[in-house]
Design a protein around this motif. Structure first.
Motif, PDB file in Angstrom:
ATOM      1  N   VAL A 119     -17.656   0.749  27.635  1.00 27.34           N
ATOM      2  CA  VAL A 119     -18.228   0.939  28.967  1.00 27.34           C
ATOM      3  C   VAL A 119     -18.846   2.327  29.106  1.00 27.34           C
ATOM      4  N   LYS A 120     -18.263   3.328  28.448  1.00 24.30           N
ATOM      5  CA  LYS A 120     -18.814   4.685  28.534  1.00 24.30           C
ATOM      6  C   LYS A 120     -20.219   4.748  27.946  1.00 24.30           C
ATOM      7  N   THR A 121     -20.434   4.014  26.870  1.00 24.30           N
ATOM      8  CA  THR A 121     -21.770   3.977  26.279  1.00 24.30           C
ATOM      9  C   THR A 121     -22.757   3.309  27.226  1.00 24.30           C
ATOM     10  N   TRP A 122     -22.333   2.239  27.876  1.00 24.55           N
ATOM     11  CA  TRP A 122     -23.188   1.571  28.856  1.00 24.55           C
ATOM     12  C   TRP A 122     -23.479   2.498  30.038  1.00 24.55           C
ATOM     13  N   GLN A 123     -22.488   3.275  30.435  1.00 22.44           N
ATOM     14  CA  GLN A 123     -22.691   4.219  31.540  1.00 22.44           C
ATOM     15  C   GLN A 123     -23.736   5.264  31.160  1.00 22.44           C
ATOM     16  N   ARG A 124     -23.698   5.727  29.914  1.00 21.02           N
ATOM     17  CA  ARG A 124     -24.706   6.692  29.453  1.00 21.02           C
ATOM     18  C   ARG A 124     -26.107   6.095  29.549  1.00 21.02           C
ATOM     19  N   LEU A 125     -26.227   4.832  29.150  1.00 27.58           N
ATOM     20  CA  LEU A 125     -27.525   4.166  29.212  1.00 27.58           C
ATOM     21  C   LEU A 125     -27.982   3.992  30.658  1.00 27.58           C
ATOM     22  N   THR A 335     -14.972   2.248  15.676  1.00 31.18           N
ATOM     23  CA  THR A 335     -14.341   3.526  16.004  1.00 31.18           C
ATOM     24  C   THR A 335     -15.350   4.667  16.170  1.00 31.18           C
ATOM     25  N   ALA A 336     -16.202   4.881  15.183  1.00 31.88           N
ATOM     26  CA  ALA A 336     -17.110   6.035  15.218  1.00 31.88           C
ATOM     27  C   ALA A 336     -18.321   5.826  16.110  1.00 31.88           C
ATOM     28  N   MET A 337     -18.751   4.585  16.283  1.00 27.43           N
ATOM     29  CA  MET A 337     -19.966   4.315  17.045  1.00 27.43           C
ATOM     30  C   MET A 337     -19.745   4.364  18.556  1.00 27.43           C
ATOM     31  N   ARG A 338     -18.541   4.492  18.990  1.00 26.13           N
ATOM     32  CA  ARG A 338     -18.248   4.503  20.419  1.00 26.13           C
ATOM     33  C   ARG A 338     -18.515   5.882  21.033  1.00 26.13           C
ATOM     34  N   LYS A 339     -18.697   5.881  22.340  1.00 25.15           N
ATOM     35  CA  LYS A 339     -18.926   7.131  23.067  1.00 25.15           C
ATOM     36  C   LYS A 339     -17.787   8.108  22.816  1.00 25.15           C
ATOM     37  N   THR A 340     -16.561   7.588  22.859  1.00 23.48           N
ATOM     38  CA  THR A 340     -15.376   8.381  22.535  1.00 23.48           C
ATOM     39  C   THR A 340     -14.723   7.786  21.298  1.00 23.48           C
ATOM     40  N   SER A 341     -14.467   8.595  20.311  1.00 21.18           N
ATOM     41  CA  SER A 341     -13.896   8.107  19.055  1.00 21.18           C
ATOM     42  C   SER A 341     -12.576   7.380  19.287  1.00 21.18           C
ATOM     43  N   LYS A 380     -16.336  10.417   7.568  1.00 20.93           N
ATOM     44  CA  LYS A 380     -16.367  11.674   8.322  1.00 20.93           C
ATOM     45  C   LYS A 380     -17.789  12.187   8.483  1.00 20.93           C
ATOM     46  N   ALA A 381     -18.589  12.046   7.425  1.00 19.75           N
ATOM     47  CA  ALA A 381     -19.987  12.472   7.512  1.00 19.75           C
ATOM     48  C   ALA A 381     -20.751  11.611   8.513  1.00 19.75           C
ATOM     49  N   GLY A 382     -20.497  10.304   8.458  1.00 14.44           N
ATOM     50  CA  GLY A 382     -21.159   9.391   9.389  1.00 14.44           C
ATOM     51  C   GLY A 382     -20.773   9.667  10.828  1.00 14.44           C
ATOM     52  N   ARG A 383     -19.496   9.968  11.044  1.00 14.15           N
ATOM     53  CA  ARG A 383     -19.045  10.246  12.415  1.00 14.15           C
ATOM     54  C   ARG A 383     -19.687  11.516  12.957  1.00 14.15           C
ATOM     55  N   LYS A 384     -19.867  12.523  12.104  1.00 16.52           N
ATOM     56  CA  LYS A 384     -20.527  13.757  12.541  1.00 16.52           C
ATOM     57  C   LYS A 384     -21.971  13.494  12.930  1.00 16.52           C
ATOM     58  N   ILE A 385     -22.628  12.635  12.153  1.00 17.11           N
ATOM     59  CA  ILE A 385     -24.015  12.303  12.468  1.00 17.11           C
ATOM     60  C   ILE A 385     -24.100  11.596  13.817  1.00 17.11           C
ATOM     61  N   VAL A 386     -23.177  10.656  14.044  1.00 19.26           N
ATOM     62  CA  VAL A 386     -23.147   9.937  15.323  1.00 19.26           C
ATOM     63  C   VAL A 386     -22.905  10.903  16.479  1.00 19.26           C
ATOM     64  N   GLN A 387     -21.985  11.852  16.299  1.00 22.80           N
ATOM     65  CA  GLN A 387     -21.685  12.835  17.344  1.00 22.80           C
ATOM     66  C   GLN A 387     -22.881  13.709  17.650  1.00 22.80           C
ATOM     67  N   LEU A 388     -23.609  14.088  16.605  1.00 25.02           N
ATOM     68  CA  LEU A 388     -24.800  14.903  16.802  1.00 25.02           C
ATOM     69  C   LEU A 388     -25.879  14.125  17.551  1.00 25.02           C
ATOM     70  N   MET A 389     -26.011  12.827  17.218  1.00 20.62           N
ATOM     71  CA  MET A 389     -26.997  11.992  17.892  1.00 20.62           C
ATOM     72  C   MET A 389     -26.657  11.850  19.377  1.00 20.62           C
ATOM     73  N   LYS A 390     -25.378  11.723  19.681  1.00 13.28           N
ATOM     74  CA  LYS A 390     -24.952  11.566  21.070  1.00 13.28           C
ATOM     75  C   LYS A 390     -25.169  12.859  21.869  1.00 13.28           C
ATOM     76  N   ALA A 391     -25.020  13.989  21.168  1.00 12.47           N
ATOM     77  CA  ALA A 391     -25.157  15.287  21.852  1.00 12.47           C
ATOM     78  C   ALA A 391     -26.598  15.719  22.014  1.00 12.47           C
ATOM     79  N   TYR A 392     -27.475  15.079  21.218  1.00  9.24           N
ATOM     80  CA  TYR A 392     -28.897  15.498  21.207  1.00  9.24           C
ATOM     81  C   TYR A 392     -29.585  15.201  22.539  1.00  9.24           C
TER      82      TYR A 392
END
Length: 392
Positions: A119-125, A335-341, A380-392
């Motif tokens: 739901v958090k991801t939907w809220q962001r959208l 796990t990693a693709m969610r708004k909150t891990s 771990k590398a993939g999760r960092k990339i996802v986090q960076l994309m979310k923060a961008y």
């Protein structure tokens, strides 16, 4: 071919064409072969074709074939917005225009939010203006129906169903995932809300056919009614009236014809207690290779640190039944693709989950094992990339 109704009364073939696994030749989609397969399906009544922006070459190949045979108006196209790549309404528009161009069409029948995880991801959208954008596209006729595809546990799925006035949804569901992912609970919840449900991974990417343990194969072989493992898996799904359409990633004419034959002969209610009991024996034979006896009941949830406990154990078990690639993919998406891990490594060993587990599992210890096996350098590398994309 049998058909079932969507939300607005349209007839959808119960067998849909999953376009993620088109055959390739020299690194590119084999258009000649794919054309034969798609047209064989179409001529035998398949009218639902599912693709996505991120399936390499898929949208363009599908669009070219449908346009060449002048059958665009005779089929339904489902494709997906890669919301995880979107940062603005301008980004939505750019992506959508590219999809229409690839598909050689001026409208999309079924448009999904791809891998909407929480739901958090939907809220962001929503904060980006997606609701207004979707409503405008629907009003203009460029999008006919709006839905979402989902990987994760049933409780979050039900929350997402309630988060918007969706027209349909798409879930992973098969006889092994009856009580994991969205599961039977999610299927019935969506149905009660009036949502058609599209099924993906009915054979777990072919694993319920090609990687069955010998004991499971023998159970099928000795049953008086003779069907192949694939036919049993599909018939189990189509026996449920809540299932609208089952997607199959067909990449041979023979596979298309076999699935069409099954889809043309099934009926709700043909599975009786004997068939259900036989299939449960198959499930037990497959589960014998699994590490954690989690049934996916979710009594351990919610976790105060947001760990997706059932999702983690489903992926961990998959590691031993289907291999590293399948397990890692499922775990990463859940796990990693969610708004909150919701990773297993978030566990702080509070033990609250174990007080509610009807199976009396050593959840804390198994979460440690899951993290050790599933959260390697690549994760771990993939999760960092996802986090960076979310923060961008």
């Amino acid at each position: 071919m049998n058909y079932r109704k969507d939300k607005y009364g349209n007839d959808i073939s119960i067998l849909g064409y999953g376009c993620m696994r088109f055959s390739k030749k020299a690194g590119r989609i084999d258009l000649k072969k794919t054309n034969r397969e798609i047209m064989t399906a179409f001529r035998n009544g398949v009218n639902y074709f599912d693709t996505a922006y991120v399936y390499p070459g898929s949208e363009a190949a599908l669009g070219k074939i449908l346009s060449h045979h002048h059958i665009r108006e005779k089929v339904y196209i489902a494709t997906k917005l890669p919301h995880y790549l979107i940062k603005s309404t301008e980004g939505m528009e750019k992506c959508f225009e590219e999809q229409k161009k690839r598909l050689q069409t001026n409208y999309i029948d079924y448009y999904l939010m791809h891998m909407l995880t929480d739901v958090k991801t939907w809220q962001r959208l929503k904060e980006l203006g997606i609701v207004e954008w979707l409503e405008q596209k629907k009003k203009s006729g460029e999008i006919h129906q709006i839905g979402f595809s989902y990987h994760g546990n049933s409780d979050m799925f039900c929350q997402l169903v309630d988060a918007y006035d969706w027209d349909f949804c798409q879930i992973q569901y098969n006889y092994m995932d009856e009580h994991s992912q969205a599961g039977r609970k999610g299927l019935h919840y969506a149905n009660k809300k009036g949502l058609p449900v599209i099924i993906m991974e009915p054979l777990r990417g072919g694993k319920l056919v090609n990687r069955l343990p010998e004991k499971a194969k023998r159970i099928f072989a000795h049953y008086p009614v003779k069907h192949t493992p694939a036919q049993w898996a599909l018939r189990w799904l189509w026996n449920q009236p809540e299932v609208t359409c089952v997607l199959s990633g067909m990449n041979s004419v023979e596979m298309v014809k076999d699935n069409v034959k099954t889809a043309s002969s099934v009926s709700v209610g043909e599975f009786g207690p004997k068939e259900e009991a036989m299939l449960q024996k198959v499930v037990k034979a497959i589960n014998a290779k699994m590490k954690v006896g989690c049934t996916g009941c979710s009594y351990c949830m919610p976790c105060p640190k947001n760990v997706d406990i059932p999702g983690t154990f489903a992926a961990y078990n998959r590691l031993y039944s289907e291999g590293k690639a399948a397990a890692f993919t499922e775990y990463f998406m859940c796990t990693a693709m969610r708004k909150t891990s919701s990773a297993a490594s978030n566990c702080v060993q509070c033990g609250l989950c174990e007080t509610h587990c009807p199976q009396h599992l050593a959840i804390r210890e198994e979460l440690k094992n899951s993290a050790r096996h599933l959260e390697g350098p690549l994760y771990k590398a993939g999760r960092k990339i996802v986090q960076l994309m979310k923060a961008y």
